[in-house]
Design a protein around this motif. Structure first.
Motif, PDB file in Angstrom:
ATOM      1  N   ARG A 227       0.840  -1.208   0.000  1.00  0.00           N
ATOM      2  CA  ARG A 227       0.000   0.000   0.000  1.00  0.00           C
ATOM      3  C   ARG A 227       0.873   1.254   0.000  1.00  0.00           C
ATOM      4  N   ARG A 228       1.890   1.230   0.852  1.00  0.00           N
ATOM      5  CA  ARG A 228       2.755   2.401   0.985  1.00  0.00           C
ATOM      6  C   ARG A 228       3.486   2.686  -0.332  1.00  0.00           C
ATOM      7  N   ASN A 229       4.043   1.645  -0.927  1.00  0.00           N
ATOM      8  CA  ASN A 229       4.762   1.837  -2.197  1.00  0.00           C
ATOM      9  C   ASN A 229       3.826   2.351  -3.283  1.00  0.00           C
ATOM     10  N   TYR A 230       2.583   1.819  -3.318  1.00  0.00           N
ATOM     11  CA  TYR A 230       1.601   2.287  -4.300  1.00  0.00           C
ATOM     12  C   TYR A 230       1.310   3.769  -4.085  1.00  0.00           C
ATOM     13  N   ASN A 231       1.100   4.157  -2.818  1.00  0.00           N
ATOM     14  CA  ASN A 231       0.783   5.558  -2.521  1.00  0.00           C
ATOM     15  C   ASN A 231       1.950   6.483  -2.847  1.00  0.00           C
ATOM     16  N   ILE A 232       3.166   6.027  -2.570  1.00  0.00           N
ATOM     17  CA  ILE A 232       4.344   6.842  -2.894  1.00  0.00           C
ATOM     18  C   ILE A 232       4.451   7.034  -4.404  1.00  0.00           C
ATOM     19  N   GLN A 233       4.306   5.945  -5.155  1.00  0.00           N
ATOM     20  CA  GLN A 233       4.410   6.030  -6.616  1.00  0.00           C
ATOM     21  C   GLN A 233       3.301   6.902  -7.189  1.00  0.00           C
ATOM     22  N   ARG A 234       2.083   6.732  -6.661  1.00  0.00           N
ATOM     23  CA  ARG A 234       0.954   7.532  -7.149  1.00  0.00           C
ATOM     24  C   ARG A 234       1.176   9.013  -6.855  1.00  0.00           C
ATOM     25  N   THR A 235       1.584   9.313  -5.620  1.00  0.00           N
ATOM     26  CA  THR A 235       1.838  10.713  -5.247  1.00  0.00           C
ATOM     27  C   THR A 235       2.940  11.310  -6.101  1.00  0.00           C
ATOM     28  N   ASN A 236       3.991  10.549  -6.341  1.00  0.00           N
ATOM     29  CA  ASN A 236       5.113  11.074  -7.126  1.00  0.00           C
ATOM     30  C   ASN A 236       4.744  11.261  -8.595  1.00  0.00           C
ATOM     31  N   ARG A 237       3.861  10.398  -9.123  1.00  0.00           N
ATOM     32  CA  ARG A 237       3.375  10.609 -10.496  1.00  0.00           C
ATOM     33  C   ARG A 237       2.563  11.899 -10.576  1.00  0.00           C
ATOM     34  N   ILE A 238       1.678  12.095  -9.587  1.00  0.00           N
ATOM     35  CA  ILE A 238       0.864  13.314  -9.551  1.00  0.00           C
ATOM     36  C   ILE A 238       1.769  14.539  -9.430  1.00  0.00           C
ATOM     37  N   ALA A 239       2.786  14.437  -8.542  1.00  0.00           N
ATOM     38  CA  ALA A 239       3.705  15.559  -8.334  1.00  0.00           C
ATOM     39  C   ALA A 239       4.462  15.897  -9.616  1.00  0.00           C
ATOM     40  N   SER A 240       4.907  14.874 -10.346  1.00  0.00           N
ATOM     41  CA  SER A 240       5.629  15.110 -11.609  1.00  0.00           C
ATOM     42  C   SER A 240       4.717  15.761 -12.639  1.00  0.00           C
ATOM     43  N   LYS A 241       3.480  15.291 -12.723  1.00  0.00           N
ATOM     44  CA  LYS A 241       2.532  15.854 -13.681  1.00  0.00           C
ATOM     45  C   LYS A 241       2.206  17.300 -13.333  1.00  0.00           C
ATOM     46  N   GLU A 242       1.966  17.561 -12.039  1.00  0.00           N
ATOM     47  CA  GLU A 242       1.663  18.933 -11.610  1.00  0.00           C
ATOM     48  C   GLU A 242       2.838  19.860 -11.875  1.00  0.00           C
ATOM     49  N   LYS A 243       4.056  19.382 -11.615  1.00  0.00           N
ATOM     50  CA  LYS A 243       5.232  20.233 -11.818  1.00  0.00           C
ATOM     51  C   LYS A 243       5.406  20.556 -13.294  1.00  0.00           C
ATOM     52  N   ALA A 244       5.210  19.557 -14.164  1.00  0.00           N
ATOM     53  CA  ALA A 244       5.354  19.795 -15.603  1.00  0.00           C
ATOM     54  C   ALA A 244       4.323  20.817 -16.076  1.00  0.00           C
ATOM     55  N   GLU A 245       3.059  20.675 -15.602  1.00  0.00           N
ATOM     56  CA  GLU A 245       2.012  21.626 -15.985  1.00  0.00           C
ATOM     57  C   GLU A 245       2.314  23.012 -15.426  1.00  0.00           C
ATOM     58  N   TYR A 246       2.830  23.057 -14.209  1.00  0.00           N
ATOM     59  CA  TYR A 246       3.179  24.332 -13.578  1.00  0.00           C
ATOM     60  C   TYR A 246       4.279  25.040 -14.376  1.00  0.00           C
ATOM     61  N   GLU A 247       5.271  24.277 -14.803  1.00  0.00           N
ATOM     62  CA  GLU A 247       6.367  24.870 -15.594  1.00  0.00           C
ATOM     63  C   GLU A 247       5.836  25.451 -16.900  1.00  0.00           C
ATOM     64  N   LYS A 248       4.863  24.754 -17.513  1.00  0.00           N
ATOM     65  CA  LYS A 248       4.259  25.276 -18.743  1.00  0.00           C
ATOM     66  C   LYS A 248       3.515  26.586 -18.463  1.00  0.00           C
ATOM     67  N   GLN A 249       2.726  26.604 -17.378  1.00  0.00           N
ATOM     68  CA  GLN A 249       1.989  27.813 -17.014  1.00  0.00           C
ATOM     69  C   GLN A 249       2.956  28.955 -16.697  1.00  0.00           C
ATOM     70  N   LEU A 250       4.047  28.643 -16.046  1.00  0.00           N
ATOM     71  CA  LEU A 250       5.033  29.654 -15.680  1.00  0.00           C
ATOM     72  C   LEU A 250       5.683  30.235 -16.928  1.00  0.00           C
ATOM     73  N   GLU A 251       5.972  29.357 -17.881  1.00  0.00           N
ATOM     74  CA  GLU A 251       6.585  29.840 -19.116  1.00  0.00           C
ATOM     75  C   GLU A 251       5.609  30.716 -19.901  1.00  0.00           C
ATOM     76  N   ARG A 252       4.318  30.327 -19.947  1.00  0.00           N
ATOM     77  CA  ARG A 252       3.322  31.162 -20.620  1.00  0.00           C
ATOM     78  C   ARG A 252       3.196  32.513 -19.918  1.00  0.00           C
ATOM     79  N   TYR A 253       3.226  32.488 -18.596  1.00  0.00           N
ATOM     80  CA  TYR A 253       3.152  33.744 -17.831  1.00  0.00           C
ATOM     81  C   TYR A 253       4.340  34.649 -18.176  1.00  0.00           C
TER      82      TYR A 253
END
Length: 512
Positions: A227-253
């Motif tokens: 369970r813990r490994n699944y949650n870590i991997q899921r959280t880290n996937r979400i974090a990577s996706k959010e960071k990539a989208e954030y970088e795109k928004q920052l560049e557009r800004y």
């Protein structure tokens, strides 16, 4: 039965070990406390027994409600003040200085029954043996017998597996599973965890030991890790996706800001009073920037047990003779431990010595060290069971690891220590201030930076957390040189070692 409510434990230096912990220990619970060294596991057990035991180094807030139930406590080490006490007296006395009341002899049958419950030979009651004469595994059984004699409702066990051989480990598993009362325990042994725990309390210190977190789940150890490994991997996937989208928004800004700023500057030069629309637009752009700046992103989880360290290409020719040993007799003083030892080790073999405590495994490994350490064709690294054999305690980890190294290695050593979750303060602490798990990690770095191609390891995983051990096993399993080891860790034996030798009844046996 046992209720822990909003417990916070903080060191006198201001570091929070446990923050706002709450859980309940119920009738049929066998709860394992896990976590890296120094996270407050043993401190929590002592707080439950008696908060006065920890008042010298921590303060505690919150409620511990035992609801009138009595707790039996097995400490990590037996107090040396019991050394000169005979077996019967140890079991029946409350403290070593207490006189032996004649009425205690009425309890001999009860003491015999308690010893039989822990699979201990009760005839030893009448041999006048002192506690210091028993092995580590025997002392664990005797202490458990003492606890049973006191008839507690709850058992608290602090690392009972530390000095146990394989046979006694298997016995302890059955003891924990079969005993008819709840158990709260700490252990490094993963197989015991897998076979006994029906709940996990995980204490962690994240962000370089500045953020204490805990998790309590009613499930087995394997399920908890999955369970813990699944949650870590899921959280880290979400974090990577959010960071990539954030970088795109920052560049557009940035692009919008630069365009509006350029237009505004051009209009201002031509007409200082103009550009009101552009100024309003710039305010909107800056508001967008502020929203981006304040946006909360999911942070990646860096597990506390994550270890970024490995041996470089340490290899030995597969046909090279590392050890060709014929030893008619292995002795300590006048006592024969083993006879007719024949051991041939070649190339990158990984071998392990097993056997009950006191059969001579460590004595044999030290004999092998004497034979190999002055060889010019190999380089030998040694990890003793007692780290004090090689590890001075009055210097810092950095000072120890820099010995015989170029000063330029300091930054690399600090990087290694950091990867094993040492804080900058701990890197400069005297080694005597470190936990045994941390000392083991210092020794591991010593083996890595010296690039030995032959390793002699005496119970290398005994002081490491169950979550760190899989990583450590992989490091040794991938090691391209030769390993001659001693271990009671069943996973280490299965995953790291090619060949198993057992010392039993003074015989040296190669296992199939």
């Amino acid at each position: 039965m046992l209720e822990i409510r909003n417990i916070t434990i903080q060191t006198h230096k201001g570091r929070t070990l446990i923050n706002n912990l709450s859980f309940v220990l119920n009738k049929n619970d066998k709860i394992a406390i896990i976590g890296e060294e120094g996270n407050g596991k043993s401190t929590l057990l002592k707080a439950i027994i008696n908060p006065n035991l920890i008042q010298d180094y921590v303060s505690i807030q919150g409620d511990i409600n035992k609801n009138g139930y009595q707790c039996g406590y097995l400490s990590q080490t037996l107090d040396l003040s019991w050394n000169d006490t005979e077996l019967f007296e140890f079991i029946v006395k409350k403290k070593p200085s207490e006189g032996l009341d004649p009425s205690y002899y009425n309890d001999i049958s009860k003491v015999v029954e308690c010893l039989s419950k822990v699979d201990f030979d009760s005839s030893l009651l009448f041999e006048n043996r002192l506690m210091e004469s028993f092995s580590g595994g025997e002392k664990v059984k005797i202490q458990l017998a003492k606890i049973l004699y006191e008839q507690p409702d709850i058992l608290l066990l602090d690392e009972p597996t530390n000095d146990l051989d394989l046979k006694t480990l298997i016995w302890l598993e059955e003891f924990i599973k079969e005993i008819d009362r709840p158990v709260l325990f700490i252990t490094h042994d993963e197989v015991l965890l897998e076979n006994t725990a029906n709940g996990i309390l995980h204490l962690e210190q994240l962000k370089r030991k500045t953020s204490p977190v805990w998790n309590f789940e009613h499930c087995g150890y394997i399920e908890y890790c999955e369970r813990r490994n699944y949650n870590i991997q899921r959280t880290n996937r979400i974090a990577s996706k959010e960071k990539a989208e954030y970088e795109k928004q920052l560049e557009r800004y940035r692009q919008i800001y630069q365009r509006v700023d350029h237009e505004l500057n051009s209009v201002s030069r031509q007409n200082p009073h103009g550009g009101q629309l552009l100024k309003k637009k710039m305010r909107s752009v800056k508001a967008l920037g502020k929203r981006l700046e304040d946006k909360e992103l999911t942070h990646k989880i860096e597990p506390e047990e994550a270890i970024e360290i490995f041996f470089d290409e340490c290899t030995v020719n597969r046909n090279k003779i590392i050890l060709d040993l014929e030893l008619p007799k292995l002795q300590v003083d006048d006592r024969t431990l083993c006879k007719d030892i024949r051991l041939l080790v070649k190339g990158n073999e990984h071998i392990v010595l097993i056997g009950q405590n006191g059969t001579g495994k460590t004595t044999l490994l030290k004999h092998i060290l004497q034979l190999l350490q002055n060889r010019k064709d190999i380089t030998v690294g040694y990890l003793p069971q007692n780290y004090g054999d090689l590890l001075p305690t009055d210097i810092s980890p950095v000072e120890f690891l820099l010995k015989n190294q170029e000063y330029e290695m300091k930054s690399k050593i600090q990087s290694y220590l950091g990867s094993l979750k040492f804080t900058s303060d701990e890197m400069e602490h005297k080694i005597k201030q470190l936990s045994y798990g941390q000392r083991c990690k210092v020794m591991l770095i010593h083996l890595v930076i010296n690039q030995f191609n032959v390793l002699l390891l005496d119970e290398p995983t005994r002081n490491l957390s169950p979550l760190s051990n899989p990583v450590i096993r992989k490091i040794f399993g991938d090691f391209g040189g030769c390993i001659i080891s001693i271990s009671h860790d069943r996973k280490f034996i299965d995953e790291v070692c090619d060949t198993v030798y057992e010392i039993s009844n003074q015989s040296f046996i190669k296992m199939d």
